[in-house]
Motif scaffolding. Structure first.
Motif, PDB file in Angstrom:
ATOM      1  N   ILE A   1     -17.694  19.157 -10.117  1.00  0.00           N
ATOM      2  CA  ILE A   1     -18.566  18.397 -11.015  1.00  0.00           C
ATOM      3  C   ILE A   1     -19.986  18.269 -10.465  1.00  0.00           C
ATOM      4  O   ILE A   1     -20.957  18.443 -11.201  1.00  0.00           O
ATOM      5  CB  ILE A   1     -17.977  16.993 -11.275  1.00  0.00           C
ATOM      6  CG1 ILE A   1     -16.638  17.107 -12.002  1.00  0.00           C
ATOM      7  CG2 ILE A   1     -18.940  16.125 -12.066  1.00  0.00           C
ATOM      8  CD1 ILE A   1     -16.712  17.709 -13.372  1.00  0.00           C
ATOM      9  N   GLU A   2     -20.125  17.987  -9.156  1.00  0.00           N
ATOM     10  CA  GLU A   2     -21.472  17.814  -8.605  1.00  0.00           C
ATOM     11  C   GLU A   2     -22.274  19.116  -8.656  1.00  0.00           C
ATOM     12  O   GLU A   2     -23.494  19.099  -8.829  1.00  0.00           O
ATOM     13  CB  GLU A   2     -21.441  17.254  -7.179  1.00  0.00           C
ATOM     14  CG  GLU A   2     -20.785  18.131  -6.152  1.00  0.00           C
ATOM     15  CD  GLU A   2     -19.275  17.942  -6.042  1.00  0.00           C
ATOM     16  OE1 GLU A   2     -18.670  18.658  -5.223  1.00  0.00           O
ATOM     17  OE2 GLU A   2     -18.706  17.117  -6.755  1.00  0.00           O
TER      18      GLU A   2
ATOM     19  N   GLU B   1     -27.117  22.045 -14.119  1.00  0.00           N
ATOM     20  CA  GLU B   1     -27.811  21.580 -15.319  1.00  0.00           C
ATOM     21  C   GLU B   1     -29.229  21.107 -14.985  1.00  0.00           C
ATOM     22  O   GLU B   1     -30.171  21.377 -15.723  1.00  0.00           O
ATOM     23  CB  GLU B   1     -27.022  20.465 -16.002  1.00  0.00           C
ATOM     24  CG  GLU B   1     -25.729  20.938 -16.635  1.00  0.00           C
ATOM     25  CD  GLU B   1     -25.917  22.005 -17.697  1.00  0.00           C
ATOM     26  OE1 GLU B   1     -26.894  21.916 -18.476  1.00  0.00           O
ATOM     27  OE2 GLU B   1     -25.095  22.935 -17.751  1.00  0.00           O
ATOM     28  N   LYS B   2     -29.390  20.417 -13.861  1.00  0.00           N
ATOM     29  CA  LYS B   2     -30.722  19.983 -13.422  1.00  0.00           C
ATOM     30  C   LYS B   2     -31.597  21.198 -13.128  1.00  0.00           C
ATOM     31  O   LYS B   2     -32.773  21.237 -13.480  1.00  0.00           O
ATOM     32  CB  LYS B   2     -30.600  19.084 -12.184  1.00  0.00           C
ATOM     33  CG  LYS B   2     -31.905  18.576 -11.647  1.00  0.00           C
ATOM     34  CD  LYS B   2     -32.691  17.810 -12.651  1.00  0.00           C
ATOM     35  CE  LYS B   2     -32.127  16.437 -12.874  1.00  0.00           C
ATOM     36  NZ  LYS B   2     -32.876  15.663 -13.861  1.00  0.00           N
ATOM     37  N   TRP B   3     -31.011  22.220 -12.485  1.00  0.00           N
ATOM     38  CA  TRP B   3     -31.722  23.466 -12.184  1.00  0.00           C
ATOM     39  C   TRP B   3     -32.237  24.098 -13.475  1.00  0.00           C
ATOM     40  O   TRP B   3     -33.387  24.508 -13.564  1.00  0.00           O
ATOM     41  CB  TRP B   3     -30.783  24.419 -11.441  1.00  0.00           C
ATOM     42  CG  TRP B   3     -31.393  25.705 -11.037  1.00  0.00           C
ATOM     43  CD1 TRP B   3     -32.036  25.976  -9.860  1.00  0.00           C
ATOM     44  CD2 TRP B   3     -31.438  26.925 -11.788  1.00  0.00           C
ATOM     45  NE1 TRP B   3     -32.468  27.282  -9.851  1.00  0.00           N
ATOM     46  CE2 TRP B   3     -32.113  27.885 -11.018  1.00  0.00           C
ATOM     47  CE3 TRP B   3     -30.969  27.284 -13.043  1.00  0.00           C
ATOM     48  CZ2 TRP B   3     -32.327  29.186 -11.461  1.00  0.00           C
ATOM     49  CZ3 TRP B   3     -31.185  28.584 -13.488  1.00  0.00           C
ATOM     50  CH2 TRP B   3     -31.861  29.511 -12.704  1.00  0.00           C
ATOM     51  N   LYS B   4     -31.365  24.165 -14.497  1.00  0.00           N
ATOM     52  CA  LYS B   4     -31.770  24.754 -15.777  1.00  0.00           C
ATOM     53  C   LYS B   4     -32.885  23.948 -16.431  1.00  0.00           C
ATOM     54  O   LYS B   4     -33.818  24.527 -17.003  1.00  0.00           O
ATOM     55  CB  LYS B   4     -30.573  24.871 -16.725  1.00  0.00           C
ATOM     56  CG  LYS B   4     -29.592  25.934 -16.310  1.00  0.00           C
ATOM     57  CD  LYS B   4     -28.589  26.311 -17.385  1.00  0.00           C
ATOM     58  CE  LYS B   4     -27.880  25.163 -17.997  1.00  0.00           C
ATOM     59  NZ  LYS B   4     -26.824  25.584 -18.953  1.00  0.00           N
TER      60      LYS B   4
ATOM     61  N   ARG C   1     -30.270  27.222  -4.012  1.00  0.00           N
ATOM     62  CA  ARG C   1     -29.125  26.503  -3.456  1.00  0.00           C
ATOM     63  C   ARG C   1     -28.767  25.330  -4.366  1.00  0.00           C
ATOM     64  O   ARG C   1     -29.618  24.521  -4.703  1.00  0.00           O
ATOM     65  CB  ARG C   1     -29.497  25.995  -2.066  1.00  0.00           C
ATOM     66  CG  ARG C   1     -28.369  25.363  -1.314  1.00  0.00           C
ATOM     67  CD  ARG C   1     -28.823  24.845   0.014  1.00  0.00           C
ATOM     68  NE  ARG C   1     -29.187  25.951   0.913  1.00  0.00           N
ATOM     69  CZ  ARG C   1     -29.658  25.778   2.119  1.00  0.00           C
ATOM     70  NH1 ARG C   1     -29.863  24.565   2.587  1.00  0.00           N
ATOM     71  NH2 ARG C   1     -29.943  26.812   2.875  1.00  0.00           N
ATOM     72  N   LEU C   2     -27.483  25.231  -4.747  1.00  0.00           N
ATOM     73  CA  LEU C   2     -27.016  24.079  -5.521  1.00  0.00           C
ATOM     74  C   LEU C   2     -26.448  23.004  -4.605  1.00  0.00           C
ATOM     75  O   LEU C   2     -26.580  21.821  -4.873  1.00  0.00           O
ATOM     76  CB  LEU C   2     -25.943  24.507  -6.524  1.00  0.00           C
ATOM     77  CG  LEU C   2     -26.437  25.415  -7.646  1.00  0.00           C
ATOM     78  CD1 LEU C   2     -25.288  25.810  -8.549  1.00  0.00           C
ATOM     79  CD2 LEU C   2     -27.536  24.754  -8.436  1.00  0.00           C
TER      80      LEU C   2
END
Length: 93
Positions: A19-20, A26-29, A62-63
């Protein structure tokens, strides 16, 4: 505004990601849509970098400690193609 296009195999991988990692993706997008790849370089946590060798022409963000996004910018315009979200395995498949 930039457009983010995801490879079709991404949709198969997303449900299996933690999930994280999904939230960070989503924040990256969101950042890419608003300010493009240059906006990623301003956020130190993404460690956005160009790849070399077999992946020349692609970039990586990097995620988290383990997961990366592999993408490329098409024609320096308004299209970002997400190639893969991987657990830091850059071998071509």
């Amino acid at each position: 505004m930039w457009e983010v296009v995801e490879h079709r195999r991404i949709w198969k991988k997303l449900p299996r990601l933690p999930i994280e990692v999904l939230k960070r993706y989503e924040k990256w997008k969101d950042i890419v849509r608003i300010s493009g790849p240059q906006g990623l370089r301003l956020v130190k946590g993404f460690h956005d970098e160009a790849l070399r060798g077999e992946w020349k022409g692609h970039r990586s963000s990097r995620l988290n400690q383990q997961y990366r996004i592999v993408y490329r910018v098409v024609a320096n315009e308004v299209l970002v193609q997400v190639i893969d979200v991987t657990a830091h395995d850059y071998r071509r498949k």
